[in-house]
Design an enzyme around this catalytic site. Structure first.
Site, PDB file in Angstrom:
ATOM      1  N   ASP B 380       0.832  -1.201   0.000  1.00 44.54           N
ATOM      2  CA  ASP B 380       0.000   0.000   0.000  1.00 44.54           C
ATOM      3  C   ASP B 380       0.872   1.258   0.000  1.00 44.54           C
ATOM      4  O   ASP B 380       1.810   1.377   0.809  1.00 44.54           O
ATOM      5  CB  ASP B 380      -0.865  -0.041   1.265  1.00 44.54           C
ATOM      6  CG  ASP B 380      -1.910   1.064   1.279  1.00 44.54           C
ATOM      7  OD1 ASP B 380      -2.891   0.951   0.519  1.00 44.54           O
ATOM      8  OD2 ASP B 380      -1.724   2.039   2.054  1.00 44.54           O
ATOM      9  N   GLU B 409       1.411  -0.432  -5.053  1.00 43.01           N
ATOM     10  CA  GLU B 409       0.174   0.332  -5.213  1.00 43.01           C
ATOM     11  C   GLU B 409       0.517   1.809  -5.119  1.00 43.01           C
ATOM     12  O   GLU B 409       0.336   2.445  -4.091  1.00 43.01           O
ATOM     13  CB  GLU B 409      -0.847  -0.044  -4.135  1.00 43.01           C
ATOM     14  CG  GLU B 409      -2.209   0.601  -4.338  1.00 43.01           C
ATOM     15  CD  GLU B 409      -2.456   1.843  -3.494  1.00 43.01           C
ATOM     16  OE1 GLU B 409      -3.412   2.568  -3.785  1.00 43.01           O
ATOM     17  OE2 GLU B 409      -1.705   2.093  -2.527  1.00 43.01           O
TER      18      GLU B 409
END
Lengths: 649, 649
Positions: B380, B409
């Site tokens: 993330d 990401e």
């Protein structure tokens, strides 16, 4: 294993100018605006800062140039180099805590949030800086106290954002958190002429005022006013050394020479000497030195041709046989491209065990002529000599005499030509000679000016040479000579002509070859230097336009304009420093009148799309009012081009 | 000063694959055909030779791969890596004296010249080799004597040119004259899935069979056959750790959570544990391990989400306060983008003096889950953590467990996304989510596949994520979901969907934001997994086509076909190993039927321009006979695309 410095959050990459990642210097000239740039960024969204550090190799102190953020993490700064020689630069970047804090403070204050704790954080940042910068600590601590004590938030914000603090805090950085790009890059700064020069080539032996006589340096001296008047600043001679007598070539490159045949000047050396001697019929070393001095008075430099090869009777063959290849039958290996033989030429063996002495001797040839006053050398066929030799030799010569310019005469494969530029050649012959259509010219110019080549390859455009009579000149005659000259002289800031033949429009080929018949390489010519020619007239005008318009002193500022006719090419050139802007339009069809709409890239002229402006044709004197779209019509039998000077209203 | 090695005449440059000149490894997968190439050339016109040397880092012996000359001084050789992990390669080049001699001999013999001395030279070259290669010297000396003694020139030429001698003489080189490119380059070879993967994202807590209940890993297990049947090989979960209770966000990202609100899984950690703990309502570590094993039986890997950030009640805040930023008022700094505050999230301070221990702890999180059986991680927001950390961490993890795949990401600026790829991420999210027009898609694919990015950036195309509901899906509804899915799944060999929401065509935005309203990030959903949808049907068909057609297992083989309508995009993909070729044609207008002529790049299919061939639409089953120019018409309410398999006749 964890390497130290992992808490350095800033990343630097894509540093420019860089040639092969810094393996070779980038090229620039004195006072040119050089842009140093890099992608610099950190993780997250915190503010960062970046600086370039630059110094001349002979300086001890680095100068810090704070870089400016452009777009997409790209930072840059421009500078002008004032000294000749090698500059070094490196890029550093760091998280800029103080600026980052200011950004948050401003936003929080604007949003009406409580900034009391923020101000304390700012004061702490200042105190940290004060501790690291004793000279300024008193001032910084005073600011810190003010920030911590003042109760009026507006005053505090104003103080925090002040330029005074910004200036001081830019200097503060925690060296443990500064990212330094690992490569230090080099820029070689050369004299202006390396980028802007106008060459005229002639054979001194063909300059005698009487037909049938061997020309001398003194005859050449008489031509200097003429060459200067035509606007040339470089007068280049084929080799001036004694010419081999063994296996000498006759007229039209025939295998046997008659007793009167002078031979090719590129077959260097005989019993009278080699690369450091002068062919006696041209004059003495003193005559040559006198010519160099006299040429200077006309604003002309003499360029010498250096061809590192030997005639079979060159003194080196006896004195240094180890520099040549010997065959099992005891003969020395001449140049060949089987089954062809070039028996008047012996190549050096760059794989010889004695290569270091060979290198030193070859360099001493340059040193010898530099001592005589020469600063410009045209190097013959450099691609057939070892690349590592050039890199060493050119580097050594220029460390001592940075004014020296080497032009690479290589017409060969792209990677080879590029490498010679990287190895240090200041200028290079190009494929211009065979680029004729609009698409060919635009693609080639884009390659030369918009890729990494921009930094290591300085083109010198030659429409012809004694070796090359291209099809365009054979087929297109006088008109083609004028068109190709204008293209060479306005596309490239350095260009040259094999002059007399070009001025006089001589274009008879040797059979089916792209060569001149009765080539001056093998015989002495007599030219009528007083004859008026249309080609000579255009050369003179174009060279005057070049001199008067700084936009033509750079090759790299070219921007093409769209036209509605593939026979019409157009480009804009602007000199940023003076604002001098030209629009060149050329009809590439040398037989027919052609017309087109030309769409000018208005922003390149600093104009809006709806603006009008006056263009004055420097060739004809005509004036027009132009806009973005403009109609042109050019008759090649009158003048195949406009060279418009843009005169803004 | 003269450096040693100046008599090495060969130059090597432009080595590929190379990422930032060798600073980072290039990426490949097992059994992929990797092309090693370089520009290699010498001065002059002599024959040269070049070899690549390659070895797995764990090997001690280098393998020599003789390179082949292509064009313009470019040499290359292909190889397939059979082992996972890091390979090293370097390039060498040298003057190939024997081949050069052969070339001359052949031409001179053909021209009828006397070759007696030539043969002696060849014999000498063989003797030189014999002296250097004792193992083969007997054989070589025999050839040398034959060459020197045989009087029949034809026999001699035949012997000299024989393959046997060529093979032996290729091995001979004078090491003093061999140029070795100074950089040794690295290629990281990963498993096939790094380049070809099909992702489905769901929230495990929304998988309970009864509405209102918190889903568990056991509930997820029941869905595995469904996910497998739809053709996904990777099932990715948002974070599965205890969710922060302090400053927890409520529904629709509201600042205060109700007592029933489950919070965002990305607010990691509470009194029950942090990044190595499991949210108790999902199940136990044993349940999780069991799910991993059961998924494997369905050909599915579980991908975990790692978000290196903490809720305010994460155990690290007390155990390792030095990893966070503390404000002068004694509070810990939460994430902010002033004036916005993200009070449920604390970022790590990567500039902490204790950064080494922070790095080690963060890596230990990965190690922990690798030990539990996880091999795929979706990271993330990696762009808000230090780049140097990623490079170290990913490198360390993969040296031990080369199967591990990290998906970055990051939806941020280009240079930042690129750097994460260079730092080692195996796959990356992309701008595909916002590339809609033909021009946008073609330009973006060209950047991804035809620039240096090809070697360090593996795209994973996501039409949506829990964070992103792009305008195209809001405006275009079901048709747009189908079109975007087909584009993602056929342009990129890795693609993924935030699944249930996508299958069910949910596209209600949160006000004017490009986000889902009633976002699953902040609440538990209940889905009717048995519902039939047109979108789900197309997903299943397209994933089956992907599995059956190796042409879709690479992103880098895309070649665009010209079409006469900007609403129709078309591209060809071919797998060289199997010859599998597809032609994809997509109507980008999700509201109207569009038609176009499509011009197929015939050579890419191994066809001549006049050839015809059969194409079978793998979506509809229809067959057509095609040529270079073909008419297509696509109705987005039926099927917005053809995926043609090329069946040559």
């Amino acid at each position: 294993m964890i390497q130290p410095g992992g808490n350095r959050r800033v990343i630097i990459t894509n540093v420019s100018p860089s040639v092969e990642g810094g393996l070779f210097p980038a090229k620039a000239v004195v006072n040119e605006t050089i842009t140093l740039s890099a992608d610099v960024f950190g993780d997250g969204h915190d503010e960062i800062a970046a600086s370039a550090f630059i110094k001349h190799k002979s300086d001890t102190q680095w100068t810090e140039l704070p870089m400016q953020f452009m777009v997409n993490d790209h930072w840059q700064i421009t500078f002008r180099a004032e000294k000749l020689g090698f500059y070094e630069f490196r890029i550093e970047g760091w998280e800029d805590h103080y600026t980052n804090w200011k950004k948050g403070l401003k936003k929080k204050y604007a949003a009406g949030q409580d900034i009391a704790v923020e101000l304390q954080i700012g004061a702490n940042l200042l105190k940290e800086a004060a501790a690291a910068m004793p000279a300024q600590s008193k001032q910084i601590l005073q600011w810190a106290n003010q920030l911590a004590q003042t109760t009026n938030p507006e005053e505090n914000v104003t103080l925090a954002l002040s330029d005074d603090i910004a200036k001081v805090m830019y200097q503060y950085r925690n060296p443990e958190l500064v990212t330094v790009y690992p490569t230090t890059f080099t820029i070689e700064v050369e004299r202006t002429k390396a980028a802007y020069s106008t060459w005229y080539e002639l054979f001194p032996r063909s300059t005698a005022s009487e037909p049938g006589k061997h020309g001398t340096f003194k005859d050449v001296a008489k031509l200097l006013p003429r060459v200067a008047k035509m606007g040339f600043d470089t007068l280049y001679f084929p080799p001036i050394h004694p010419i081999g007598e063994k296996n000498r070539k006759g007229r039209n490159n025939s295998l046997t020479a008659g007793p009167e045949d002078p031979g090719s000047p590129w077959a260097i050396g005989n019993r009278l000497g080699g690369h450091k001697a002068i062919h006696p019929e041209l004059g003495t070393l003193e005559d040559f030195k006198a010519l160099i001095v006299e040429a200077e008075q006309h604003g002309i430099e003499i360029a010498m041709d250096i061809a590192y090869q030997c005639a079979p009777d060159h003194p080196y063959v006896k004195s240094n046989p180890q520099w040549f290849i010997w065959r099992p039958d005891g003969t020395v290996q001449y140049a060949e491209n089987p089954p062809k033989k070039y028996e008047d030429i012996l190549p050096f063996n760059f794989e010889t065990d004695d290569w270091e002495n060979l290198w030193k001797e070859l360099k001493s040839v340059i040193d010898y002529w530099v001592d005589a006053g020469i600063r410009v050398f045209r190097i013959d066929n450099p691609h057939t000599k070892a690349f590592r030799f050039w890199q060493w030799m050119i580097g050594e010569v220029r460390v001592k005499t940075p004014e020296v310019i080497f032009l690479a005469e290589a017409f060969t494969r792209p990677r080879v030509m590029e490498r010679l530029g990287k190895a240090g050649f200041n200028q290079s012959y190009t494929y211009f000679t065979w680029r004729n259509t609009k698409q060919e010219l635009e693609e080639y110019m884009t390659e030369l000016t918009k890729t990494e080549m921009r930094y290591f390859y300085r083109p010198n455009f030659w429409p012809n040479t004694p070796d090359i009579l291209p099809p365009a000149l054979i087929k297109g005659g006088e008109n083609a000579h004028i068109t190709r000259l204008i293209l060479a002289a306005t596309l490239s800031s350095s260009y040259g002509l094999y002059g007399p033949v070009y001025e006089f429009g001589i274009n008879a080929p040797h059979g089916a070859k792209e060569e001149y018949v009765d080539n001056e390489k093998y015989e002495i010519k007599h030219w009528d230097w007083s004859a008026y020619t249309r080609i000579g007239e255009v050369i003179t005008r174009v060279n005057r336009i070049r001199k008067q318009n700084p936009a033509l002193h750079s090759t790299w500022n070219v921007e093409f304009a769209e036209t509605t006719n593939d026979q019409i090419i157009s480009y804009v050139k602007t000199d940023e420093d003076t604002g001098n802007s030209l629009i060149v339009v050329v009809n590439l069809d040398v037989f027919n009148t052609q017309s087109a709409q030309v769409k000018i890239p208005m922003p390149k002229l600093g104009l809006d799309y709806a603006d009008t402006y006056v263009v004055r044709d420097l060739l004809s004197g005509s004036k027009y009012t132009w806009g973005e779209f403009n109609f042109v019509e050019l008759n090649p039998y009158q003048m195949p081009a406009h060279i418009f000077k843009v005169e803004k209203q």
